[in-house]
Scaffold this motif. Structure first.
Motif, PDB file in Angstrom:
ATOM      1  N   ALA A 194      13.197   8.150  -6.964  1.00 18.18           N
ATOM      2  CA  ALA A 194      14.165   7.303  -6.657  1.00 18.18           C
ATOM      3  C   ALA A 194      14.014   5.912  -7.304  1.00 18.18           C
ATOM      4  O   ALA A 194      15.150   5.596  -7.742  1.00 18.18           O
ATOM      5  CB  ALA A 194      13.410   6.477  -4.994  1.00 18.18           C
ATOM      6  N   THR A 195      12.709   6.124  -8.154  1.00 11.66           N
ATOM      7  CA  THR A 195      12.396   4.534  -9.584  1.00 11.66           C
ATOM      8  C   THR A 195      13.694   5.747 -10.139  1.00 11.66           C
ATOM      9  O   THR A 195      14.063   4.097 -10.484  1.00 11.66           O
ATOM     10  CB  THR A 195      11.017   4.821  -9.699  1.00 11.66           C
ATOM     11  OG1 THR A 195      10.002   5.366  -8.482  1.00 11.66           O
ATOM     12  CG2 THR A 195      10.504   3.483 -10.218  1.00 11.66           C
ATOM     13  N   SER A 221      12.670  -7.593 -10.842  1.00 11.86           N
ATOM     14  CA  SER A 221      13.173  -5.721 -10.356  1.00 11.86           C
ATOM     15  C   SER A 221      14.370  -5.599 -11.272  1.00 11.86           C
ATOM     16  O   SER A 221      14.506  -4.439 -10.680  1.00 11.86           O
ATOM     17  CB  SER A 221      12.465  -5.984  -8.729  1.00 11.86           C
ATOM     18  OG  SER A 221      13.693  -6.437  -8.144  1.00 11.86           O
ATOM     19  N   GLU A 222      15.334  -6.307 -11.269  1.00  8.63           N
ATOM     20  CA  GLU A 222      16.339  -6.094 -11.671  1.00  8.63           C
ATOM     21  C   GLU A 222      16.982  -5.895 -12.835  1.00  8.63           C
ATOM     22  O   GLU A 222      17.571  -6.441 -13.732  1.00  8.63           O
ATOM     23  CB  GLU A 222      17.156  -7.232 -11.168  1.00  8.63           C
ATOM     24  CG  GLU A 222      17.627  -7.464 -10.269  1.00  8.63           C
ATOM     25  CD  GLU A 222      17.816  -8.472  -9.995  1.00  8.63           C
ATOM     26  OE1 GLU A 222      18.113  -9.489 -10.193  1.00  8.63           O
ATOM     27  OE2 GLU A 222      18.182  -9.061  -8.045  1.00  8.63           O
ATOM     28  N   GLY A 223      16.044  -4.665 -13.099  1.00  8.65           N
ATOM     29  CA  GLY A 223      16.313  -3.809 -14.448  1.00  8.65           C
ATOM     30  C   GLY A 223      15.182  -4.368 -15.752  1.00  8.65           C
ATOM     31  O   GLY A 223      15.844  -4.350 -16.683  1.00  8.65           O
ATOM     32  N   VAL A 224      14.385  -5.115 -15.845  1.00  8.02           N
ATOM     33  CA  VAL A 224      13.289  -5.262 -16.143  1.00  8.02           C
ATOM     34  C   VAL A 224      12.339  -4.505 -16.487  1.00  8.02           C
ATOM     35  O   VAL A 224      11.388  -3.873 -17.694  1.00  8.02           O
ATOM     36  CB  VAL A 224      13.218  -6.834 -16.137  1.00  8.02           C
ATOM     37  CG1 VAL A 224      11.715  -7.099 -17.711  1.00  8.02           C
ATOM     38  CG2 VAL A 224      14.365  -7.748 -16.275  1.00  8.02           C
ATOM     39  N   VAL A 225      11.215  -4.419 -15.649  1.00  8.43           N
ATOM     40  CA  VAL A 225       9.876  -3.877 -15.519  1.00  8.43           C
ATOM     41  C   VAL A 225      10.402  -2.765 -14.716  1.00  8.43           C
ATOM     42  O   VAL A 225      11.208  -1.930 -14.798  1.00  8.43           O
ATOM     43  CB  VAL A 225       9.234  -3.892 -13.681  1.00  8.43           C
ATOM     44  CG1 VAL A 225       8.070  -3.216 -13.923  1.00  8.43           C
ATOM     45  CG2 VAL A 225       8.456  -5.960 -14.100  1.00  8.43           C
ATOM     46  N   GLY A 256      10.341   8.674   0.670  1.00  8.25           N
ATOM     47  CA  GLY A 256      11.374   8.092   2.107  1.00  8.25           C
ATOM     48  C   GLY A 256      11.377   6.819   1.958  1.00  8.25           C
ATOM     49  O   GLY A 256      12.789   6.711   2.608  1.00  8.25           O
ATOM     50  N   LEU A 257      10.626   6.131   1.526  1.00  6.25           N
ATOM     51  CA  LEU A 257      11.553   4.294   0.881  1.00  6.25           C
ATOM     52  C   LEU A 257      12.624   4.589  -0.125  1.00  6.25           C
ATOM     53  O   LEU A 257      11.798   4.543  -0.948  1.00  6.25           O
ATOM     54  CB  LEU A 257      10.043   3.702   0.818  1.00  6.25           C
ATOM     55  CG  LEU A 257       8.892   4.289   1.824  1.00  6.25           C
ATOM     56  CD1 LEU A 257       8.114   2.977   2.354  1.00  6.25           C
ATOM     57  CD2 LEU A 257       9.848   3.036   3.731  1.00  6.25           C
ATOM     58  N   SER A 258      13.074   3.601   0.223  1.00  4.02           N
ATOM     59  CA  SER A 258      13.701   2.752  -1.059  1.00  4.02           C
ATOM     60  C   SER A 258      13.270   1.745  -1.425  1.00  4.02           C
ATOM     61  O   SER A 258      11.787   1.340  -1.159  1.00  4.02           O
ATOM     62  CB  SER A 258      15.162   2.408  -0.383  1.00  4.02           C
ATOM     63  OG  SER A 258      15.012   0.933   0.071  1.00  4.02           O
ATOM     64  N   MET A 259      13.603   1.727  -3.104  1.00  2.00           N
ATOM     65  CA  MET A 259      12.760   0.468  -4.244  1.00  2.00           C
ATOM     66  C   MET A 259      13.017  -0.791  -3.920  1.00  2.00           C
ATOM     67  O   MET A 259      11.668  -1.368  -3.688  1.00  2.00           O
ATOM     68  CB  MET A 259      13.548   0.291  -4.924  1.00  2.00           C
ATOM     69  CG  MET A 259      14.153   1.702  -6.066  1.00  2.00           C
ATOM     70  SD  MET A 259      12.006   2.278  -5.935  1.00  2.00           S
ATOM     71  CE  MET A 259      11.602   0.782  -7.023  1.00  2.00           C
ATOM     72  N   ASP A 260      13.529  -1.125  -2.210  1.00  2.00           N
ATOM     73  CA  ASP A 260      14.247  -2.642  -1.665  1.00  2.00           C
ATOM     74  C   ASP A 260      12.626  -2.790  -0.570  1.00  2.00           C
ATOM     75  O   ASP A 260      11.740  -3.445  -0.999  1.00  2.00           O
ATOM     76  CB  ASP A 260      15.574  -2.891  -1.134  1.00  2.00           C
ATOM     77  CG  ASP A 260      16.039  -3.873  -2.157  1.00  2.00           C
ATOM     78  OD1 ASP A 260      16.004  -3.319  -3.267  1.00  2.00           O
ATOM     79  OD2 ASP A 260      17.110  -3.774  -1.522  1.00  2.00           O
ATOM     80  N   GLY A 303       4.449  -4.236  -8.970  1.00  2.00           N
ATOM     81  CA  GLY A 303       4.053  -2.619  -9.066  1.00  2.00           C
ATOM     82  C   GLY A 303       4.765  -1.472  -8.191  1.00  2.00           C
ATOM     83  O   GLY A 303       4.334   0.031  -7.849  1.00  2.00           O
ATOM     84  N   ALA A 304       6.044  -1.421  -7.613  1.00  2.00           N
ATOM     85  CA  ALA A 304       6.670  -0.905  -6.972  1.00  2.00           C
ATOM     86  C   ALA A 304       7.125   0.229  -7.978  1.00  2.00           C
ATOM     87  O   ALA A 304       7.694   1.317  -7.628  1.00  2.00           O
ATOM     88  CB  ALA A 304       7.815  -1.540  -6.190  1.00  2.00           C
ATOM     89  N   PHE A 305       7.244  -0.089  -9.089  1.00  2.00           N
ATOM     90  CA  PHE A 305       7.560   0.435 -10.068  1.00  2.00           C
ATOM     91  C   PHE A 305       6.738   1.463 -10.805  1.00  2.00           C
ATOM     92  O   PHE A 305       7.148   1.980 -11.654  1.00  2.00           O
ATOM     93  CB  PHE A 305       8.610  -0.522 -11.359  1.00  2.00           C
ATOM     94  CG  PHE A 305       9.743  -0.971 -10.803  1.00  2.00           C
ATOM     95  CD1 PHE A 305      11.066  -0.357 -10.897  1.00  2.00           C
ATOM     96  CD2 PHE A 305       9.894  -1.911 -10.014  1.00  2.00           C
ATOM     97  CE1 PHE A 305      11.456  -0.889 -10.007  1.00  2.00           C
ATOM     98  CE2 PHE A 305      11.125  -2.449  -9.361  1.00  2.00           C
ATOM     99  CZ  PHE A 305      11.916  -2.536  -9.361  1.00  2.00           C
ATOM    100  N   GLY A 306       5.803   1.610 -10.104  1.00  2.00           N
ATOM    101  CA  GLY A 306       4.551   2.163 -10.926  1.00  2.00           C
ATOM    102  C   GLY A 306       3.894   1.300 -11.706  1.00  2.00           C
ATOM    103  O   GLY A 306       3.747   2.059 -13.347  1.00  2.00           O
TER     104      GLY A 306
END
Lengths: 156, 403
Positions: free
Chosen positions: B222-223, B98-102, B194-198, B119-122
């Motif tokens: 946000a993404t 989740s740190e700059g790969v997906v 309204g939710l952060s990525m975390d 899946g948080a990144f779509g």
């Protein structure tokens, strides 16, 4: 693909941690997983798995993706696993290691005579026949080959 | 008109597709089995090593000679095959990814059930077994059955005592442990935006606890902003009118602090109902709640005070740890009397570093409370970070208020 054996009945939501605990995962020796299968549920169960058909409740194999769970059952000599529903990773893992999985809504008593025929799509418990949900063509081919590794080798 | 899963996999729900995979990873546990499968398959060269990752997170650093030897072999394999390795201390596979790969629209598979986190990144991200992963490494592709989708429609805003983990427990309770088997979850609605990525990562993470194959958010501003911090360009994904199998409504403003009680993740009570429950250990971390926002929230509550029960904090990655050091969050946590362990899964799966004894009770921010998971005879309650923090200070389960 067919199988017969006495039933070992399990409840709903059997998770892969209970099939093989996290503390036994760090080895490549598959006999370790067979030996300790279901240890925290019933320490005598592993010794009775050989030649048996597991008849589980809903959501069989939920939780962790650990393939050691299906390998443990196969190595212990389980003939097949029947359940009304499976967690998807467990189901796919079972096919990939050549362990027959049969999705069918059957009820169970320990020791009942279970027979299944995946090609014909049925499972029988003490002579009572139930339809089994068909597998995809790819899954049938993998299972018939004995798992994904032999399937892969046969396709090359 | 498609769901996001249908759009990414390129076929309608119910269809079987063979699909190229953008990223396929395994960890120190499943990687060993994937390596064995490759050996048995007779595969020597991997066609796309740049798409693959090995991430050591489950038992780090190694706890026994056997574990160390298995990890050494896998380390050697990473070197010889060209697979990028994130070695012990780098962090949990899902966090590292989740740190700059997906990125949005990717197809991601991981040999770990919580791969749905991404899946948080779509992205369409799902867990699989080790042999399946080996076949992906060998061929670059795999088969999928395109899932039907259940929409989780989020409206309103969270009150200050509740956090994304409480929302995750709420939807798991609503759907149940097999409520979404073979399905994908799509998180939508104004509340999602309204939710952060975390926070989104926390919600996506627990999708598999309902049996779901994936838990997906549409990429939005946000993404795009989050990925830009890692130097990645991305575009928002626009939802279309589509057919959901069903819709679950969650009003975020109704969410209060919740706790999943032993031994089922879908047996959820208001924290208030179990307040006062004795605790032997509090564990903050994991792929559910070991991110920077989580550590910062925990530190804000315990700062200047002392925990009353043994408390273990495990950052989800080195990046999280480094940031927590730089901002003083880590010092606050240590000064409050907590132990801090190296980035990784910690005792979540009961293999090392914080397992429970017979009859011991743990309040954990993880995602699973199966019987005996963290140690034979141990009991696991699952909660948010804020609930874990106030409970650590009280020594019993307590309810956060307006934190």
């Amino acid at each position: 693909m067919q199988g017969v054996g006495p039933a070992i009945c399990l409840g709903n939501d059997i998770d892969t941690d209970i099939i093989i605990a996290g503390r036994y995962l760090r080895t490549k020796d598959r006999s370790v997983w067979a030996e300790h299968a279901f240890e925290d549920l019933d320490p005598t169960l592993a010794g009775r798995l050989g030649g048996a058909v597991i008849v589980a409740g809903r959501n069989m194999g939920c939780g962790s993706s650990r393939e050691q769970a299906v390998v443990a059952l196969r190595e212990a000599g389980v003939v097949g696993v029947v359940a009304p529903s499976f967690a998807r990773i467990f189901f796919r893992n079972a096919v990939n290691v050549g362990l027959p999985v049969i999705e069918a809504p059957v009820s169970c008593t320990d020791g009942a005579h279970v027979a299944f025929d995946l090609d014909a799509g049925w499972v029988e418990v003490d002579g009572e026949r139930h339809p089994a949900r068909p597998l995809s063509e790819k899954m049938v081919a993998i299972l018939r080959a004995g798992g994904l590794v032999p399937y892969w080798r046969s396709c090359r | 008109m498609s769901t996001l899963s249908e759009r990414i996999l390129g076929a309608p729900a119910g269809a079987y597709v063979d699909r190229e995979v953008d990223i396929a990873f395994a960890h120190d546990g499943t990687g060993v089995l994937a390596r064995e499968a490759l050996r048995e398959m007779g595969v020597e060269r991997l066609p796309h090593p740049e798409r693959l990752r090995l991430i050591f997170d489950h038992i780090v650093p190694a706890n026994t000679g056997t574990t160390a030897t298995l990890q050494a072999e896998l380390r050697g394999y990473a070197r010889s095959s060209g697979i990028a390795l994130s070695d012990a201390g780098g962090g949990i596979c899902h966090q590292v990814m989740s740190e700059g790969v997906v990125r949005p629209g990717m197809v991601v598979v991981g040999a770990d059930s919580h791969t749905c986190t991404l899946g948080a990144f779509g992205a369409f991200a799902t867990g699989m077994g080790a042999t399946d992963t080996a076949a992906v490494w060998a061929s670059g592709a795999t088969w999928f059955r395109v899932p039907e989708t259940i929409a989780v429609n989020l409206s309103g805003r969270l009150s200050c005592a509740a956090e994304p983990k409480d929302v995750a427990l709420a939807y798991v309770a609503k759907l149940g442990m097999e409520g979404a088997t073979y399905r994908a979850l799509e998180f939508a609605g104004d509340g999602a935006a309204g939710l952060s990525m975390d926070g989104r990562l926390t919600l996506s993470n627990m999708a598999v606890e309902t049996g779901a194959k994936a838990g997906i958010f549409y990429a939005d501003a946000a993404t795009v902003r989050y990925l830009a911090e890692y130097g990645l360009a991305a575009s928002p994904q626009m939802p279309e009118d589509c057919r959901y199998e069903r819709t679950v409504e969650i009003d975020l403003s109704d969410i209060v602090p919740l706790v999943a009680v032993p031994h089922r993740v879908d047996t959820v009570r208001e924290a208030e109902e179990v307040a006062g429950t004795h605790l032997d250990q509090v564990f903050v971390g994991t792929c559910t709640n070991g991110r920077y926002e989580d550590l910062a929230r925990f530190a804000r509550i315990v700062r200047g005070r002392k925990v009353a029960v043994r408390t273990l904090v495990v950052p989800a990655s080195r990046t999280v740890l480094t940031r927590a050091i730089a901002t003083g969050v880590l010092a606050d946590i240590v000064d409050a009397g907590c132990m801090v362990a190296p980035p990784g899964c910690g005792p979540c799966l009961g293999a090392h570093a914080g397992v429970l004894g017979e009859g011991e009770v743990c309040l954990s921010t993880a995602n699973r409370n199966f019987r005996n998971r963290m140690g034979v005879g141990g009991e696991i309650y699952l909660s948010s970070v804020a609930t874990a923090a106030v409970s650590a200070l009280a020594g019993v389960i307590a309810v956060p208020e307006g934190v």
